[in-house]
Motif scaffolding. Structure first.
Motif, PDB file in Angstrom:
ATOM      1  N   ALA A 127      -7.827  10.396   3.752  1.00  0.00           N
ATOM      2  CA  ALA A 127      -7.952  11.128   2.499  1.00  0.00           C
ATOM      3  C   ALA A 127      -6.600  11.178   1.810  1.00  0.00           C
ATOM      4  CB  ALA A 127      -8.457  12.541   2.772  1.00  0.00           C
ATOM      5  N   PRO A 128      -6.563  11.110   0.476  1.00  0.00           N
ATOM      6  CA  PRO A 128      -5.274  11.143  -0.244  1.00  0.00           C
ATOM      7  C   PRO A 128      -4.422  12.358   0.114  1.00  0.00           C
ATOM      8  CG  PRO A 128      -7.046  10.536  -1.725  1.00  0.00           C
ATOM      9  CD  PRO A 128      -7.698  10.930  -0.438  1.00  0.00           C
ATOM     10  N   GLY A 129      -5.067  13.497   0.290  1.00  0.00           N
ATOM     11  CA  GLY A 129      -4.320  14.714   0.581  1.00  0.00           C
ATOM     12  C   GLY A 129      -3.705  14.750   1.958  1.00  0.00           C
ATOM     13  N   GLU A 130      -3.993  13.739   2.788  1.00  0.00           N
ATOM     14  CA  GLU A 130      -3.422  13.692   4.138  1.00  0.00           C
ATOM     15  C   GLU A 130      -2.088  12.957   4.174  1.00  0.00           C
ATOM     16  OE1 GLU A 130      -6.394  11.800   6.535  1.00  0.00           O
ATOM     17  OE2 GLU A 130      -7.509  13.650   6.836  1.00  0.00           O
ATOM     18  N   ILE A 131      -1.646  12.407   3.035  1.00  0.00           N
ATOM     19  CA  ILE A 131      -0.483  11.512   3.045  1.00  0.00           C
ATOM     20  C   ILE A 131       0.671  12.099   2.227  1.00  0.00           C
ATOM     21  CG2 ILE A 131       0.330   9.189   2.504  1.00  0.00           C
ATOM     22  CD1 ILE A 131      -2.633   8.285   2.680  1.00  0.00           C
ATOM     23  N   LEU A 132       1.850  12.088   2.835  1.00  0.00           N
ATOM     24  CA  LEU A 132       3.088  12.499   2.165  1.00  0.00           C
ATOM     25  C   LEU A 132       4.059  11.328   2.212  1.00  0.00           C
ATOM     26  CD1 LEU A 132       5.074  14.688   1.024  1.00  0.00           C
ATOM     27  CD2 LEU A 132       5.669  15.196   3.412  1.00  0.00           C
ATOM     28  N   VAL A 133       4.646  10.973   1.057  1.00  0.00           N
ATOM     29  CA  VAL A 133       5.607   9.866   0.985  1.00  0.00           C
ATOM     30  C   VAL A 133       6.983  10.445   0.648  1.00  0.00           C
ATOM     31  CG1 VAL A 133       6.211   7.693  -0.136  1.00  0.00           C
ATOM     32  CG2 VAL A 133       3.799   8.287   0.203  1.00  0.00           C
ATOM     33  N   LEU A 134       7.972  10.116   1.477  1.00  0.00           N
ATOM     34  CA  LEU A 134       9.336  10.616   1.280  1.00  0.00           C
ATOM     35  C   LEU A 134      10.281   9.446   1.025  1.00  0.00           C
ATOM     36  CD1 LEU A 134       9.443  13.154   4.263  1.00  0.00           C
ATOM     37  CD2 LEU A 134       8.951  13.656   1.857  1.00  0.00           C
ATOM     38  N   THR A 135      11.302   9.668   0.207  1.00  0.00           N
ATOM     39  CA  THR A 135      12.298   8.637  -0.079  1.00  0.00           C
ATOM     40  C   THR A 135      13.678   9.167   0.285  1.00  0.00           C
ATOM     41  OG1 THR A 135      12.471   9.413  -2.382  1.00  0.00           O
ATOM     42  CG2 THR A 135      10.938   7.611  -1.940  1.00  0.00           C
ATOM     43  N   VAL A 165      -0.200  12.308   7.890  1.00  0.00           N
ATOM     44  CA  VAL A 165       0.545  11.050   7.837  1.00  0.00           C
ATOM     45  C   VAL A 165       1.736  11.199   6.890  1.00  0.00           C
ATOM     46  CG1 VAL A 165       0.459   8.576   7.340  1.00  0.00           C
ATOM     47  CG2 VAL A 165      -1.573   9.732   8.215  1.00  0.00           C
ATOM     48  N   VAL A 166       2.909  10.792   7.367  1.00  0.00           N
ATOM     49  CA  VAL A 166       4.113  10.798   6.533  1.00  0.00           C
ATOM     50  C   VAL A 166       4.657   9.372   6.486  1.00  0.00           C
ATOM     51  CG1 VAL A 166       6.490  11.632   6.279  1.00  0.00           C
ATOM     52  CG2 VAL A 166       4.685  13.194   7.058  1.00  0.00           C
ATOM     53  N   VAL A 167       4.931   8.890   5.262  1.00  0.00           N
ATOM     54  CA  VAL A 167       5.510   7.563   5.061  1.00  0.00           C
ATOM     55  C   VAL A 167       6.913   7.758   4.500  1.00  0.00           C
ATOM     56  CG1 VAL A 167       5.280   5.329   3.905  1.00  0.00           C
ATOM     57  CG2 VAL A 167       3.225   6.603   4.571  1.00  0.00           C
ATOM     58  N   VAL A 168       7.905   7.173   5.155  1.00  0.00           N
ATOM     59  CA  VAL A 168       9.300   7.299   4.700  1.00  0.00           C
ATOM     60  C   VAL A 168       9.778   5.947   4.178  1.00  0.00           C
ATOM     61  CG1 VAL A 168      11.664   7.875   5.348  1.00  0.00           C
ATOM     62  CG2 VAL A 168       9.754   9.087   6.410  1.00  0.00           C
ATOM     63  N   ALA A 169      10.250   5.931   2.933  1.00  0.00           N
ATOM     64  CA  ALA A 169      10.853   4.728   2.359  1.00  0.00           C
ATOM     65  C   ALA A 169      12.369   4.886   2.428  1.00  0.00           C
ATOM     66  CB  ALA A 169      10.403   4.532   0.911  1.00  0.00           C
ATOM     67  N   VAL A 170      13.011   4.079   3.268  1.00  0.00           N
ATOM     68  CA  VAL A 170      14.472   4.126   3.377  1.00  0.00           C
ATOM     69  C   VAL A 170      15.025   3.223   2.273  1.00  0.00           C
ATOM     70  CG1 VAL A 170      16.456   3.823   4.910  1.00  0.00           C
ATOM     71  CG2 VAL A 170      14.240   4.478   5.863  1.00  0.00           C
ATOM     72  N   ASN A 171      15.040   3.773   1.064  1.00  0.00           N
ATOM     73  CA  ASN A 171      15.418   2.996  -0.123  1.00  0.00           C
ATOM     74  C   ASN A 171      16.826   3.326  -0.606  1.00  0.00           C
ATOM     75  OD1 ASN A 171      14.636   5.602  -0.910  1.00  0.00           O
ATOM     76  ND2 ASN A 171      14.109   4.943  -2.975  1.00  0.00           N
ATOM     77  N   GLY A 172      17.682   3.767   0.297  1.00  0.00           N
ATOM     78  CA  GLY A 172      19.054   4.096  -0.072  1.00  0.00           C
ATOM     79  C   GLY A 172      19.502   5.344   0.662  1.00  0.00           C
ATOM     80  N   GLY A 173      20.634   5.867   0.225  1.00  0.00           N
ATOM     81  CA  GLY A 173      21.173   7.056   0.855  1.00  0.00           C
ATOM     82  C   GLY A 173      22.149   6.703   1.965  1.00  0.00           C
ATOM     83  N   ALA A 174      23.101   7.575   2.198  1.00  0.00           N
ATOM     84  CA  ALA A 174      24.083   7.370   3.264  1.00  0.00           C
ATOM     85  C   ALA A 174      23.416   7.492   4.625  1.00  0.00           C
ATOM     86  CB  ALA A 174      25.215   8.398   3.131  1.00  0.00           C
TER      87      ALA A 174
END
Length: 224
Positions: free
Chosen positions: A127-135, A179-188
């Motif tokens: 379900a859409p509400g089950e997913i969190l995307v972090l950058t 479910v958590v999706v992490v995009a490592v798109n930068g940052g120290a």
């Protein structure tokens, strides 16, 4: 312990905002591996059981044999019951930590990989509400767009919990989701090393990390 990139099998699609990849983002985005899904695995049909003709006939046992073997049988039963009890007691602890999956992606391609992971998760029945995307770097384009209308409106969508939500890894108001999706798109490195354990704490059953495997394994060995 270093994570080994896994080949995906899930086919999922993203409800919620779809963002066209920015121009110049050419890195390929591998598909994520299917995580624990809401549907039970189907039974395998056509597996024959042992034929009656091949079964070994029971051996003849005298009353004396039964009396001699009874204590051993009781001991085996007690041992099996104790083993089952220990396994049942350990089961909650073993299932407490979410499954971790690594999707190799460059810094430029991490957002695309995360978007594809969300698509596949939704396609597989999440379900859409089950997913969190972090950058870890710049905010996801959807988050940047929604924040332009003000934080109150932005966080109201998070609190509603009926759609995929995108936030920066440092956002303290982002709560736990299955479910958590992490995009490592930068940052120290300090930002990434702090984001991974935080993301793991927010993931109920599955944590997907999209980024450079060497960098992630270097940070994950000391932070997660």
């Amino acid at each position: 312990m270093p994570l080994i990139p896994e080949e995906p099998q899930i086919h999922e699609s993203v409800p919620g905002p779809r963002v066209t990849p920015a121009a110049g983002r050419t890195a390929p985005t591998p598909r994520p591996v299917p995580g624990p899904g809401p549907r039970p695995a189907p039974k395998r049909p056509g597996v024959p059981g042992p034929s009656r003709s091949s079964a070994t006939a029971p051996s003849q046992r005298t009353p004396r044999d039964a009396a001699v073997n009874a204590p051993a049988a009781e001991a085996a039963t007690a041992s099996q019951a104790a083993t089952t009890a220990v396994a049942d007691a350990a089961a909650p602890a073993a299932s407490a930590a979410p499954q971790i999956q690594l999707i190799p992606a460059s810094v430029e391609g991490a957002l695309d990989a995360a978007d594809e992971a969300v698509d596949l998760l939704l396609d597989s029945g999440r379900a859409p509400g089950e997913i969190l995307v972090l950058t870890t770097g710049d905010p996801h384009p959807w988050a940047a767009h929604e924040l332009s209308f003000g934080e109150a409106s932005y966080w109201a969508q998070h609190d509603a919990g009926d759609d995929v939500f995108y936030a920066v890894a440092a956002a303290e108001r982002a709560t736990t989701r299955p479910v958590v999706v992490v995009a490592v798109n930068g940052g120290a490195d300090e930002v990434v090393s702090g984001a991974l354990p935080t993301a793991m704490a927010r993931a109920g059953v599955l944590l997907i990390i999209c980024g450079d495997p060497q960098r992630i394994n270097a940070v994950i060995s000391t932070s997660v």
